[in-house]
Motif scaffolding. Structure first.
Motif, PDB file in Angstrom:
ATOM      1  N   ALA A 139       0.988  -1.250   0.105  1.00  0.00           N
ATOM      2  CA  ALA A 139      -0.091   0.000  -0.101  1.00  0.00           C
ATOM      3  C   ALA A 139       0.820   1.323  -0.028  1.00  0.00           C
ATOM      4  O   ALA A 139       0.625   2.229  -0.802  1.00  0.00           O
ATOM      5  CB  ALA A 139      -0.883  -0.170   1.140  1.00  0.00           C
ATOM      6  N   ALA A 140       2.026   1.243   0.710  1.00  0.00           N
ATOM      7  CA  ALA A 140       2.993   2.426   0.719  1.00  0.00           C
ATOM      8  C   ALA A 140       3.488   2.670  -0.455  1.00  0.00           C
ATOM      9  O   ALA A 140       3.420   3.833  -0.981  1.00  0.00           O
ATOM     10  CB  ALA A 140       3.933   2.296   1.867  1.00  0.00           C
ATOM     11  N   ALA A 141       3.751   1.645  -1.147  1.00  0.00           N
ATOM     12  CA  ALA A 141       4.620   1.738  -2.185  1.00  0.00           C
ATOM     13  C   ALA A 141       3.724   2.329  -3.360  1.00  0.00           C
ATOM     14  O   ALA A 141       4.137   3.100  -4.367  1.00  0.00           O
ATOM     15  CB  ALA A 141       5.328   0.489  -2.891  1.00  0.00           C
ATOM     16  N   LYS A 142       2.511   1.917  -3.303  1.00  0.00           N
ATOM     17  CA  LYS A 142       1.380   2.430  -4.485  1.00  0.00           C
ATOM     18  C   LYS A 142       1.189   3.646  -4.299  1.00  0.00           C
ATOM     19  O   LYS A 142       1.099   4.747  -5.289  1.00  0.00           O
ATOM     20  CB  LYS A 142       0.218   1.423  -4.459  1.00  0.00           C
ATOM     21  N   THR A 162      14.930   7.891   2.295  1.00  0.00           N
ATOM     22  CA  THR A 162      14.047   7.719   3.297  1.00  0.00           C
ATOM     23  C   THR A 162      13.485   6.056   3.103  1.00  0.00           C
ATOM     24  O   THR A 162      13.535   5.676   2.184  1.00  0.00           O
ATOM     25  CB  THR A 162      12.750   8.412   3.107  1.00  0.00           C
ATOM     26  N   ILE A 163      13.555   5.556   4.304  1.00  0.00           N
ATOM     27  CA  ILE A 163      13.194   4.024   4.137  1.00  0.00           C
ATOM     28  C   ILE A 163      11.718   3.974   4.970  1.00  0.00           C
ATOM     29  O   ILE A 163      11.478   4.407   5.943  1.00  0.00           O
ATOM     30  CB  ILE A 163      14.087   3.272   4.961  1.00  0.00           C
ATOM     31  N   VAL A 164      10.805   3.356   4.103  1.00  0.00           N
ATOM     32  CA  VAL A 164       9.491   3.261   4.857  1.00  0.00           C
ATOM     33  C   VAL A 164       9.509   1.538   5.352  1.00  0.00           C
ATOM     34  O   VAL A 164       9.626   0.710   4.198  1.00  0.00           O
ATOM     35  CB  VAL A 164       8.296   3.321   3.786  1.00  0.00           C
ATOM     36  N   LYS A 165       9.735   1.320   6.352  1.00  0.00           N
ATOM     37  CA  LYS A 165       9.912  -0.142   6.959  1.00  0.00           C
ATOM     38  C   LYS A 165       8.684  -1.034   7.416  1.00  0.00           C
ATOM     39  O   LYS A 165       7.766  -0.348   8.185  1.00  0.00           O
ATOM     40  CB  LYS A 165      10.736  -0.134   8.164  1.00  0.00           C
ATOM     41  N   ASN A 166       8.394  -2.024   6.919  1.00  0.00           N
ATOM     42  CA  ASN A 166       7.474  -2.964   7.248  1.00  0.00           C
ATOM     43  C   ASN A 166       7.522  -2.882   8.992  1.00  0.00           C
ATOM     44  O   ASN A 166       8.568  -3.494   9.454  1.00  0.00           O
ATOM     45  CB  ASN A 166       7.611  -4.391   6.720  1.00  0.00           C
TER      46      ASN A 166
END
Length: 448
Positions: free
Chosen positions: A23-26, A74-78
């Motif tokens: 969802a974050a990637a989309k 930036t990293i969006v981490k699970n």
């Protein structure tokens, strides 16, 4: 493509696919941000991989090479990936900011955010609050740990819609600027120490729910919880307490077998459909939030008289030949199982066990007084059996949920409760606690 200035990112690494990562990637791609996705697994993610590649993402799966950090800002981490992960450690060394998708949701939300956290009761409280707002004809979208990824809902919600989020400590650990209009702290119990390592780290993660709040915001808190009382001393938000033990004229409380909010009698306890004394605290929290959002007393009473629980949380499944079957698969720690056991006065056949996180089960002993038989499974089966042996409670270890349900029925009597309340996470045998609960429900229906 949406206005790419809404989100302040250039090149983002989304670490971990699953629901929140996908969802974050989309959403990031939709806002014109360069996205690289990295997941250690390939199998089971094929659909998400194909979709993200079609949208323009660079996708690297099967391992976590250090090269995925190249040019990343930036990293969006699970949330489930620990901070001790070698790639995360390297990112820290390079001073790359690490967030979770909750941070993105906070930046995208146009309307007010309501955030609910605690060791137990989050799903029930969030569901109750949502129902109270809906029944009051107030616009609300429910997301977060309860179901749909928060970033997806925030991206599509309008300014008139409240964003009601169930938030885990894993999600809150990645907070930087996230600021709910209303936050709620339900309880604090030692949990997820395999992830957080210390109780202090766990408490700090939970406290992130209010760290950016100001005097314009509101913090609903459990005034019966000594840890929470210490936590909220640092809060800048307006404090609204709830208690099942003490009278509060400025909050919600239980008094003479009735629920009150700011001195107003809302409903008698006898009229509440939801079972379990522990749920009274969840109800007080939900009322505090709902009333502060403008919910009506009529709507609140209707919900409390009709709401019988959420799926996998003390969910009534069936009555078979006088035996009542309850699915409490969401009880992934000892405290949750203690509270489930306290909800019943009848004899109980307890189904328990699961992932071994290294914790003990001694705290269960005082709540097993009306348990007549234990059916155990998973990695912790022998640990829990040792408690049963101490208390001279008959116990049997089985391999499958079908076996557990059949055995529980065979050793039960009319009037007994058959309770799945594992006191453990599910990942040793099941992908999720929902899958475990569904297997229980299926086994009960087969029996019927």
């Amino acid at each position: 493509m949406k206005n790419q200035t809404i989100l302040p990112y250039e090149h983002v690494l989304v670490l971990g696919l699953a629901k929140s990562g996908t969802a974050a990637a989309k959403v990031l791609l939709e806002h014109g941000i360069a996205v690289r996705v990295n997941d250690g697994k390939t199998a089971g993610n094929e659909q998400s991989i194909n979709e993200l590649q079609a949208l323009g993402a660079e996708v690297i799966t099967g391992s976590h090479p250090v090269s995925v950090l190249e040019d990343v800002t930036t990293i969006v981490k699970n949330p489930g990936i620990p901070y001790e992960h070698p790639l995360i450690q390297e990112a820290k060394n390079r001073q790359v900011p690490i967030i979770t998708e909750i941070e993105l949701a906070g930046q995208l939300a146009k309307g007010p955010i309501i955030g609910i956290t605690g060791s137990n009761g989050k799903t029930t409280t969030t569901s109750l609050t949502g129902e109270m707002l809906i029944q009051s004809n107030l616009s609300v979208k429910i997301a977060g740990n309860i179901g749909t990824a928060a970033v997806e809902v925030a991206n599509n919600a309008d300014s008139e819609e409240r964003l009601l989020l169930e938030l885990s400590s894993f999600q809150l650990l990645g907070v930087q600027s996230f600021r709910p209009k209303i936050s709620a702290l339900l309880n604090i119990y030692e949990a997820h120490l395999d992830y957080h390592k210390t109780v202090d780290n766990y408490v700090q993660a939970k406290s992130n729910i209010f760290k950016n709040q100001t005097a314009e915001d509101m913090l609903v808190y459990n005034a019966d919880d000594s840890t929470i009382l210490r936590m909220v001393k640092d809060a800048r938000a307006r404090l609204v307490p709830f208690s099942v033990r003490k009278w509060f004229s400025d909050g919600a409380c239980l008094h003479e077998q009735a629920i009150y909010f700011q001195g107003e009698r809302i409903v008698d306890v006898d009229d509440i459909a939801l079972v379990g004394e522990h749920n009274l605290a969840n109800i007080l929290a939900a009322i505090s939030i709902a009333k502060s959002c403008g919910a009506t007393d009529e709507a609140i009473k209707y919900v409390l008289k009709t709401f019988t629980g959420v799926r996998h949380r003390l969910q009534f499944v069936a009555n078979i030949q006088g035996r009542s079957f309850y699915n409490d698969s969401k009880a992934t720690n000892v405290l949750a199982t203690q509270k489930a056991l306290r909800a019943f006065s009848q004899p109980v056949i307890l189904l328990a066990g699961g992932l071994d996180r290294g914790n003990g089960f001694q705290a269960l002993k005082k709540d097993l007084t009306h348990v007549k038989k234990m059916v155990l499974f998973g990695e912790t089966a022998k640990k829990i059996q040792s408690i049963a042996n101490e208390l001279k409670i008959e116990s049997t270890i089985v391999d499958t949920m079908d076996e557990a349900v059949k055995l529980a029925y065979n050793v039960s009597s009319k009037g007994d409760v058959v309770l799945l309340s594992p006191a453990c996470a599910s990942w040793d045998q099941y992908r999720t606690f929902e899958e475990r609960g569904d297997m229980f429900i299926q086994a009960v229906h087969k029996l019927a």
